[in-house]
Design an enzyme around this catalytic site. Structure first.
Site, short mmCIF file in Angstrom:
data_model
loop_
_atom_site.label_atom_id
_atom_site.label_comp_id
_atom_site.label_asym_id
_atom_site.label_seq_id
_atom_site.Cartn_x
_atom_site.Cartn_y
_atom_site.Cartn_z
N LYS A 1 4.81 -31.80 -16.55
CA LYS A 1 4.50 -30.40 -16.26
C LYS A 1 5.77 -29.63 -15.92
CE LYS A 1 2.36 -27.48 -12.75
NZ LYS A 1 3.66 -26.87 -12.42
N LEU B 1 -0.84 -30.21 -9.10
CA LEU B 1 0.53 -29.90 -8.72
C LEU B 1 0.64 -28.40 -8.50
CD1 LEU B 1 2.65 -32.12 -11.18
CD2 LEU B 1 2.16 -32.55 -8.77
N ASP B 2 1.46 -28.01 -7.52
CA ASP B 2 1.62 -26.60 -7.22
C ASP B 2 2.24 -25.85 -8.40
OD1 ASP B 2 0.62 -27.22 -4.76
OD2 ASP B 2 2.59 -27.40 -3.81
N LEU B 3 2.25 -24.54 -8.27
CA LEU B 3 2.81 -23.70 -9.33
C LEU B 3 4.27 -24.03 -9.59
CD1 LEU B 3 2.44 -21.24 -11.25
CD2 LEU B 3 3.18 -19.80 -9.34
#
Length: 399
Positions: A65, A99-101
């Protein structure tokens, strides 16, 4: 039923429950109104009038990601999600955890809801490894205190194995291994220690490593590795590298796909030519010869050059008034009272004549240098005379 439909890849369990509440799911033609229906199989179950196929074997994918993408199927604010970047030919995938931004790295995605739950549950003991770049002072002793867990704002975080990797100026790189997946756990723990996280990367999830997977790429885990993990979820490492899934490039508008040209056949190697002394001398002459280039009509301009002529002293043009066919030039008149110029051999130039009487022939002869007398053969040259000694004192003499 919701669990079976989620395993079949219809939707997530929450989406299936919503679909059942809307009356879109039926069993043997009878619309169901509650998800609390126990079934052994999906025989006779339809969704929107279409029969549901039996669930296939669970598939697991590894996705690298990039930062700036949301881990969700759709965003009300219109921001980009991971599904906007995935290839279109993939099956329906659900993310394992989130997962965070701004967090990047390894994100697991699967087609099986049960496998997703097995990976996410803290009771399973699956480890997650992160690398964090943070700003601020920290010591290894402070990080080792996290092994006992920490409580922040009423939230208890479990054991964390943290190690200081290296320092780069005022920044530090920290490796953290934990078995929980609470929201923003790594960032909150490091902020609790007085650090400001500027980058966070997940490098491992259980036995599955990020490895050399490039940013934005996705690869599928081998089926036997998935089976091995479900038997022993706490094992570390091992397994083969995931098989990458290529994302097709979009074709530009107005451009047709041109079939690739056939490959030219590889020429057979020719036998080496024998080099003789004559051919070697000829090659040397050709190598040191000046390259010649023929002018190409229509491309090279025609330049007419005049041959240069070597200028010689007798080819010099006569001065104006002294050449052939012209009258002789009268000598320059001397003004009254002005002395004429004469050549001085001593000075090597013309000088004004001295006023007065002219020299007599006797005086002119005396001024001429005397001719050198030839030496007589066999006669020795006279020795130079010794200088006279002058007596200037009783005890000293001077030459």
């Amino acid at each position: 039923m919701a669990k079976l439909l989620a395993r079949a890849g219809v939707a997530s369990r929450r989406e299936v429950e919503r679909m059942i509440a809307e009356g879109r799911v039926a069993l043997d033609g009878v619309v169901l109104d509650t998800p609390a229906t126990i079934l052994q199989s999906l025989n006779g179950v339809t969704v929107d009038g279409e029969p549901v196929a039996a669930p296939a074997a669970a598939r697991l994918f590894l996705y690298h990601k990039p930062p700036g993408l949301l881990v969700t199927e759709r965003d009300p604010g219109g921001r980009k999600t991971i599904y906007d970047q995935l290839p279109d030919d993939l099956p329906r995938l659900v993310p394992v955890g989130r997962l965070d931004l701004n967090t990047e790295g390894l994100l697991l995605m699967t087609t099986d809801g049960e496998l997703k739950r097995q990976l996410e549950l803290p009771a399973t003991g699956v480890e997650r490894a992160y690398r964090a770049r943070a700003y601020g002072p920290i010591t290894q002793e402070q990080l080792e205190e996290l092994i006992h867990g920490v409580e922040i704002e009423g939230i208890r975080y479990g054991s964390i194995n943290a190690n200081l990797e290296r320092r780069t100026g005022a920044n530090v790189w920290i490796e953290m291994i934990l078995t929980e997946g609470k929201n923003r756990e790594v960032r909150r723990v490091l902020e609790y220690l007085g650090l400001k996280v500027s980058r966070l990367i997940r490098t491992r999830y259980g036995p599955f490593l990020l490895g050399d997977l490039a940013v934005g790429e996705i690869g599928e885990v081998k089926q036997h590795d998935v089976v091995s993990f479900r038997k022993d979820p706490t094992r570390k490492g091992g397994g083969e590298a995931p098989k990458l899934v290529e994302k097709p490039r979009p074709q530009q508008r107005g451009m047709q796909q041109i079939p690739s040209a056939p490959k030219a056949p590889i020429p057979k190697p020719q036998p080496a030519r024998r080099i003789t002394k004559t051919s070697a001398n000829r090659a040397d002459k050709a190598a040191f010869a000046e390259p010649t280039r023929q002018a190409q009509p229509g491309r090279d301009p025609v330049v007419l050059t005049k041959a240069t002529k070597v200028k010689r002293f007798y080819d010099a043009k006569p001065k104006a008034g002294t050449g052939a066919g012209t009258e002789p030039v009268a000598p320059r008149a001397i003004a009254p009272g002005q002395r004429p110029k004469v050549f001085s051999p001593e000075l090597g130039r013309n000088v004004r004549a001295k006023p007065g009487r002219t020299a007599t022939p006797t005086e002119a002869a005396e001024r001429k240098p005397a001719k050198a007398t030839p030496r007589t053969a066999g006669k020795a040259r006279a020795a130079p005379s010794k200088p006279a000694r002058v007596k200037i004192h009783k005890s000293r003499t001077r030459k």
